[in-house]
Scaffold this active site. Structure first.
Site, PDB file in Angstrom:
ATOM      1  N   HIS A  11     -12.930 -56.736 -82.260  1.00  0.00           N
ATOM      2  CA  HIS A  11     -12.337 -57.281 -83.143  1.00  0.00           C
ATOM      3  C   HIS A  11     -12.115 -57.204 -84.515  1.00  0.00           C
ATOM      4  O   HIS A  11     -13.407 -56.279 -85.315  1.00  0.00           O
ATOM      5  CB  HIS A  11     -13.715 -59.093 -83.442  1.00  0.00           C
ATOM      6  CG  HIS A  11     -13.203 -59.251 -81.800  1.00  0.00           C
ATOM      7  ND1 HIS A  11     -12.151 -60.391 -80.959  1.00  0.00           N
ATOM      8  CD2 HIS A  11     -13.672 -58.715 -80.425  1.00  0.00           C
ATOM      9  CE1 HIS A  11     -12.872 -60.590 -79.917  1.00  0.00           C
ATOM     10  NE2 HIS A  11     -12.824 -59.046 -79.402  1.00  0.00           N
ATOM     11  N   ASN A  71      -9.608 -64.858 -74.974  1.00  0.00           N
ATOM     12  CA  ASN A  71     -11.315 -64.494 -75.483  1.00  0.00           C
ATOM     13  C   ASN A  71     -11.877 -65.985 -75.141  1.00  0.00           C
ATOM     14  O   ASN A  71     -13.228 -65.825 -75.788  1.00  0.00           O
ATOM     15  CB  ASN A  71     -11.711 -64.447 -76.959  1.00  0.00           C
ATOM     16  CG  ASN A  71     -13.298 -63.286 -76.487  1.00  0.00           C
ATOM     17  OD1 ASN A  71     -13.217 -62.148 -75.371  1.00  0.00           O
ATOM     18  ND2 ASN A  71     -13.985 -63.288 -77.562  1.00  0.00           N
ATOM     19  N   ARG A  72     -11.535 -66.435 -74.237  1.00  0.00           N
ATOM     20  CA  ARG A  72     -12.057 -68.325 -74.407  1.00  0.00           C
ATOM     21  C   ARG A  72     -11.812 -68.628 -72.869  1.00  0.00           C
ATOM     22  O   ARG A  72     -12.270 -68.660 -72.602  1.00  0.00           O
ATOM     23  CB  ARG A  72     -11.805 -68.966 -75.006  1.00  0.00           C
ATOM     24  CG  ARG A  72     -11.662 -69.030 -76.939  1.00  0.00           C
ATOM     25  CD  ARG A  72     -12.875 -69.353 -76.829  1.00  0.00           C
ATOM     26  NE  ARG A  72     -13.748 -69.473 -78.357  1.00  0.00           N
ATOM     27  CZ  ARG A  72     -14.127 -68.058 -79.050  1.00  0.00           C
ATOM     28  NH1 ARG A  72     -13.607 -67.063 -78.316  1.00  0.00           N
ATOM     29  NH2 ARG A  72     -14.248 -68.208 -80.197  1.00  0.00           N
ATOM     30  N   ALA A  77      -4.802 -61.713 -81.685  1.00  0.00           N
ATOM     31  CA  ALA A  77      -3.596 -61.340 -82.184  1.00  0.00           C
ATOM     32  C   ALA A  77      -3.420 -59.900 -83.217  1.00  0.00           C
ATOM     33  O   ALA A  77      -2.863 -59.370 -83.863  1.00  0.00           O
ATOM     34  CB  ALA A  77      -2.621 -62.028 -82.001  1.00  0.00           C
ATOM     35  N   ARG A  78      -4.237 -61.269 -84.706  1.00  0.00           N
ATOM     36  CA  ARG A  78      -3.852 -60.963 -86.199  1.00  0.00           C
ATOM     37  C   ARG A  78      -4.773 -59.779 -86.329  1.00  0.00           C
ATOM     38  O   ARG A  78      -5.059 -58.883 -87.591  1.00  0.00           O
ATOM     39  CB  ARG A  78      -4.045 -62.026 -87.094  1.00  0.00           C
ATOM     40  CG  ARG A  78      -5.342 -62.195 -86.429  1.00  0.00           C
ATOM     41  CD  ARG A  78      -5.392 -63.677 -86.907  1.00  0.00           C
ATOM     42  NE  ARG A  78      -6.763 -64.575 -87.495  1.00  0.00           N
ATOM     43  CZ  ARG A  78      -7.210 -65.794 -87.259  1.00  0.00           C
ATOM     44  NH1 ARG A  78      -6.203 -66.322 -87.710  1.00  0.00           N
ATOM     45  NH2 ARG A  78      -7.776 -65.881 -86.304  1.00  0.00           N
ATOM     46  N   ARG A 119      -3.295 -65.573 -83.700  1.00  0.00           N
ATOM     47  CA  ARG A 119      -4.687 -65.083 -83.002  1.00  0.00           C
ATOM     48  C   ARG A 119      -4.499 -65.742 -81.132  1.00  0.00           C
ATOM     49  O   ARG A 119      -4.645 -64.089 -81.294  1.00  0.00           O
ATOM     50  CB  ARG A 119      -5.904 -66.299 -83.069  1.00  0.00           C
ATOM     51  CG  ARG A 119      -7.217 -66.108 -82.537  1.00  0.00           C
ATOM     52  CD  ARG A 119      -8.287 -67.385 -83.080  1.00  0.00           C
ATOM     53  NE  ARG A 119      -9.253 -67.465 -82.379  1.00  0.00           N
ATOM     54  CZ  ARG A 119     -10.516 -66.813 -82.339  1.00  0.00           C
ATOM     55  NH1 ARG A 119     -10.753 -65.877 -83.034  1.00  0.00           N
ATOM     56  NH2 ARG A 119     -11.560 -67.091 -81.063  1.00  0.00           N
ATOM     57  N   GLU A 179     -17.127 -57.029 -84.880  1.00  0.00           N
ATOM     58  CA  GLU A 179     -16.229 -56.427 -85.380  1.00  0.00           C
ATOM     59  C   GLU A 179     -16.294 -56.467 -86.629  1.00  0.00           C
ATOM     60  O   GLU A 179     -17.549 -55.494 -87.213  1.00  0.00           O
ATOM     61  CB  GLU A 179     -17.214 -58.951 -86.253  1.00  0.00           C
ATOM     62  CG  GLU A 179     -16.985 -59.213 -85.567  1.00  0.00           C
ATOM     63  CD  GLU A 179     -15.706 -60.080 -85.004  1.00  0.00           C
ATOM     64  OE1 GLU A 179     -14.800 -59.728 -85.120  1.00  0.00           O
ATOM     65  OE2 GLU A 179     -15.910 -61.254 -83.234  1.00  0.00           O
ATOM     66  N   TYR A 217     -12.988 -59.801 -88.624  1.00  0.00           N
ATOM     67  CA  TYR A 217     -14.288 -59.007 -88.596  1.00  0.00           C
ATOM     68  C   TYR A 217     -15.436 -59.716 -89.050  1.00  0.00           C
ATOM     69  O   TYR A 217     -15.454 -60.734 -89.132  1.00  0.00           O
ATOM     70  CB  TYR A 217     -12.835 -58.634 -90.268  1.00  0.00           C
ATOM     71  CG  TYR A 217     -12.804 -59.776 -91.298  1.00  0.00           C
ATOM     72  CD1 TYR A 217     -11.737 -61.063 -90.607  1.00  0.00           C
ATOM     73  CD2 TYR A 217     -13.873 -60.730 -91.915  1.00  0.00           C
ATOM     74  CE1 TYR A 217     -11.743 -62.301 -91.330  1.00  0.00           C
ATOM     75  CE2 TYR A 217     -13.643 -61.838 -92.739  1.00  0.00           C
ATOM     76  CZ  TYR A 217     -12.241 -62.404 -92.547  1.00  0.00           C
ATOM     77  OH  TYR A 217     -12.186 -63.612 -93.289  1.00  0.00           O
TER      78      TYR A 217
HETATM   79  O1  0X9 Z   1     -14.527 -65.659 -81.181  1.00  0.00           O
HETATM   80  C1  0X9 Z   1     -14.371 -64.820 -81.345  1.00  0.00           C
HETATM   81  O2  0X9 Z   1     -14.149 -64.801 -79.926  1.00  0.00           O
HETATM   82  C2  0X9 Z   1     -15.281 -63.144 -81.569  1.00  0.00           C
HETATM   83  N1  0X9 Z   1     -14.983 -63.487 -82.733  1.00  0.00           N
HETATM   84  S1  0X9 Z   1     -12.989 -63.701 -84.212  1.00  0.00           S
HETATM   85  O3  0X9 Z   1     -13.350 -63.902 -85.587  1.00  0.00           O
HETATM   86  N2  0X9 Z   1     -13.485 -61.976 -83.973  1.00  0.00           N
HETATM   87  O4  0X9 Z   1     -12.305 -64.528 -83.313  1.00  0.00           O
HETATM   88  C3  0X9 Z   1     -15.968 -62.752 -81.094  1.00  0.00           C
HETATM   89  C4  0X9 Z   1     -17.445 -63.688 -81.794  1.00  0.00           C
HETATM   90  C5  0X9 Z   1     -18.570 -63.045 -81.817  1.00  0.00           C
HETATM   91  N3  0X9 Z   1     -19.551 -63.153 -80.854  1.00  0.00           N
HETATM   92  C6  0X9 Z   1     -20.067 -65.116 -80.554  1.00  0.00           C
HETATM   93  N4  0X9 Z   1     -19.854 -65.355 -81.891  1.00  0.00           N
HETATM   94  N5  0X9 Z   1     -21.241 -64.686 -80.209  1.00  0.00           N
HETATM   95 ZN    ZN Z   2     -11.200 -61.405 -82.732  1.00  0.00          ZN
END
Ligand code: 0X9
Ligand code: ZN
Length: 530
Positions: free
Chosen positions: A342, A289-290, A203-204, A265, A418, A344
Site C-alpha cells: 500500500h 480492504n474492508r 486504486a490510487r 481508492r 505502507e 503511504y
Molecule cells: O486503511 C487501509 O486499508 C490501509 N491504509 S491505506 O492508507 N493504504 O489505505 C492499511 C492500514 C494499515 N493497517 C492499520 N491501520 N491497521
Molecule cells: Zn492502501
C-alpha cells in the site's frame, strides 16, 4: 455529398467545442480541490472527525490520513463545492488547521503532467506503451507507470520467455469484467513454501503497483545473473499480483489530473444507494480492504456506500475479494508469507488491526522478522519505517486482507506495507517518479528478509524430518536384524527364564555370563553372531 460531409463535420466541431467549453467552464466555476491538515486537540474534536470520516461522501471529503488519536494530524481532500462549508465547520469547532494544498489539480499537473491538456503527451504515452507491448524485447522500463493491459501483456511475455520457471494466472474477474492476473515464479515441486505479494488493492496507490512490478522484473531478469534470486526459484514459489483492483486503477488513470478520478481508492462495482439523512445518494465502489471476512464491519469501516471506506454488503461480497480469498485458500498450508503493498506512511504492519495489543500466536517471531526487515530496508537509502500493529502505530480497522490471512488461513508472516513517503508529506499518492525505483529497491530488501526466514524455517523443518526419517530407518533395520538373528541363536542353559524371574536385571548386571548362557533371552544374539 461532399457538402453534406462538411456540414456534418461543422456541426460536430461546434458541438465538441461547446462541450469542451462547458467542461472548462465547470472546472473554473468549481474552484480548486483543497487538502486540509487538521490536528484534533480534544476528545470531542477527534470524535467529530471520526464521525465525518465514517459518514462522509468520498466525493466531498476524502481522508488521506484518517483521524486516530488526539494531536495526530488528519489530512482531508475536500471538493470545490464543500471547501467553504468545511472551513466554516473547522472554524466553528476551533480545530487547528492549515491548508496544505491550495489547488490539488495544479499540484497534480506539476507532478504527473497534464495529459488532458497536452494531446501530444497523451499520444506519446500511448505510442510508448504500444512499443513496449509489441516491441522486440519483453522488458518494460522501470520507474514509469503503465496501463493495466500493458502490465498484463508484459507478465505474459515473461511467462512465455521462461516457461519452466514462470506462468501467468488469472484468479478471477473484476466487477467490470477485467481479468485479475498475477505471475507465478519458481520451480513448483508441490511441497515448497509459498509467498504471495499483491499491490494495487487501493486504486490510487500507484507506487505499490510499480513496486510489485519491480519485484517481477528483478526475479525475471535475475534468474541467470543473481545466485540469490536463483535460490528463490529453487526454494520457494512466489506469486505476485501487481493490480488487485484493476477497475479502480484504470479509473484513476483515465483523467489523471482530475482529483476526483486520480484520487479514487475503491473498486468500481455497481452503484449502491443509501439515505444520507437528506437525500438518497448512490455511489460506485467498495473499499476492498474492508471487505474481507475478518471482524467484518466492526471498526474503521463504513456501511454508507458513498464513503471511501465502504465495506460492501457483506464479507467477500465483491468479485475481487472473492477471487483473491479463493486463490489464497487453495494454496493450503504451504502459504507461509503474504505481503500486501500500500501507500503511504512508511510502515511495516502485522496483525491484528482491529484492537490494540491483540496479536497472533508466534508474535515474537513475526515482530522479530518485521524489525529485521525494516532494518534491512533502511540500510538501502536510510529510509525509516515504523513497525507494529496498525492500531498501535496508525489506526484501527477491520476487514483487511492481512488480518484475514493471519486469522483464517494461519499464514505465519502476513504483513501490510505502507511505502514511501512519510506520513507527514502531502503528496503520498503522487510520489515523484524519481523515487519509484529507490522505493521499490528498499522494499525488496525488506521483503527478502521475510522470504529468507521462510526458506530457513522450511529447510530446518526438512532437515528435522530427514533426521527423523534416517533415525527411524536405522531403528527399523536394527529391529529386523534382531528378529532375524533371534531365530538363529539359542540359549545354552535351560535355567535362563528362572534366573531372570529371580533377578529381572540379570541381562545387564551379568552381561558376559548371560552372553554365553542366555544370548537369545537377553537379546544379545547380535553380539554372538556376525
Ligand atoms: O486503511 C487501509 O486499508 C490501509 N491504509 S491505506 O492508507 N493504504 O489505505 C492499511 C492500514 C494499515 N493497517 C492499520 N491501520 N491497521
Ligand atoms: Zn492502501
Amino acid at each position: 455529398m461532399g457538402r453534406l460531409v462538411w456540414l456534418i463535420f461543422a456541426i460536430f466541431l461546434a458541438f465538441s467545442q461547446k462541450c469542451q467549453g462547458k467542461i472548462e467552464e465547470n472546472d473554473v466555476n468549481e474552484g480548486p480541490f483543497k487538502v486540509y491538515r487538521i490536528v484534533p486537540t480534544t476528545g470531542w474534536q477527534l470524535e467529530e472527525m471520526i464521525r465525518i470520516f465514517e459518514n462522509a461522501d468520498s466525493e466531498e471529503a476524502d481522508f488521506w490520513h484518517p483521524p486516530s488519536v488526539v494531536n495526530q494530524t488528519v489530512d482531508v481532500m475536500v471538493s470545490p463545492k464543500n471547501t467553504r462549508f468545511f472551513e466554516k465547520f473547522l472554524q466553528n469547532g476551533s480545530f487547528p488547521f492549515e491548508i496544505a494544498i491550495k489547488d490539488l489539480k495544479k499540484k497534480l499537473i506539476e507532478k504527473e503532467g497534464d495529459e488532458k491538456l497536452s494531446r501530444f503527451s497523451r499520444s506519446r504515452r500511448i505510442f510508448v506503451e504500444k512499443i513496449m507491448r509489441d516491441g522486440p524485447g519483453s522488458g518494460l522500463v522501470m520507474g514509469e507507470y503503465y496501463g493495466y493491459a500493458t502490465i498484463v501483456d508484459w507478465m505474459k511475455r515473461i511467462a512465455d520467455r521462461m516457461p519452466r520457471l514462470a506462468s501467468i494466472l488469472e484468479i478471477g474477474r473484476s466487477a467490470e469484467g477485467r481479468g485479475i492476473f498475477g505471475i507465478k515464479l519458481g520451480h513448483d515441486d508441490g511441497r515448497k513454501p509459498i509467498v504471495v505479494i499483491d499491490a494495487g488493492i487501493h486504486a490510487r496507490e500507484w507506487a505499490s503497483i510499480h513496486t510489485a512490478m519491480y519485484f517481477i522484473n528483478l526475479m525475471a531478469n535475475g534468474h541467470d545473473s543473481d545466485p540469490w534470486i536463483r535460490s528463490y526459484f529453487d526454494n520457494i514459489v512466489l506469486y505476485i499480483l501487481p493490480v488487485l483492483n484493476p477497475d479502480g486503477y484504470e479509473f484513476t488513470r483515465n483523467d489523471r489530473t482530475n482529483p476526483r478520478s486520480r484520487m479514487w481508492r475503491k473498486s468500481r462495482s455497481q452503484q449502491r444507494c443509501a439515505w444520507d439523512g437528506q437525500s438518497t445518494k448512490c455511489c460506485h465502489g467498495v473499499d476492498l480492504n474492508r471487505n474481507f471476512d475478518f471482524r467484518f464491519g466492526e471498526v474503521g469501516a463504513s456501511r454508507y456506500p458513498c464513503s471511501e471506506i465502504y465495506h460492501g454488503e457483506s464479507a467477500h461480497s465483491e468479485p475481487e475479494t472473492r477471487a483473491f480469498a479463493n486463490f489464497l485458500m487453495n494454496l493450503g498450508d504451504r502459504l507461509k508469507g503474504y505481503i500486501t503493498l500500500h501507500a503511504y506512511s512508511q510502515l511495516w504492519i502485522y496483525s491484528y488491526s482491529h484492537r490494540k495489543f491483540t496479536y497472533p500466536a508466534n508474535i515474537e517471531e513475526i515482530r522479530n522478522v518485521a524489525a529485521r526487515a525494516v532494518a534491512a530496508l533502511g540500510r538501502e537509502f536510510g529510509t525509516r519505517y515504523q513497525y507494529g500493529t496498525g492500531p498501535e502505530i496508525i489506526y484501527a480497522f477491520s476487514g483487511g486482507s492481512t488480518d484475514w490471512a493471519t486469522e483464517k488461513l494461519r499464514v505465519k508472516y502476513s504483513y501490510t506495507l505502507e511505502l514511501r513517503p512519510t506520513y507527514e508529506e502531502w503528496n503520498g499518492f503522487v510520489l515523484d517518479k524519481r523515487q519509484l525505483i529507490p522505493t521499490a529497491k528498499e522494499t525488496w530488501a525488506g521483503v527478502k528478509v521475510v522470504i529468507d526466514q521462510i526458506i530457513l524455517e522450511y529447510r530446518t523443518k526438512i532437515a528435522r524430518v530427514f533426521r527423523q526419517r534416517v533415525n527411524a530407518e536405522a531403528l527399523e533395520k536394527a529391529e529386523q536384524r534382531r528378529i532375524s538373528l533371534k531365530g538363529k541363536c539359542s540359549d545354552e542353559s535351560q535355567s535362563c527364564l528362572h534366573w531372570r524371574s529371580q533377578n529381572p536385571d540379570i541381562c545387564r548386571t551379568s552381561q558376559s555370563a548371560m552372553l554365553r548362557e542366555c544370548p537369545n533371552m537377553c537379546d544379545l544374539c547380535h553380539l554372538v553372531l556376525p
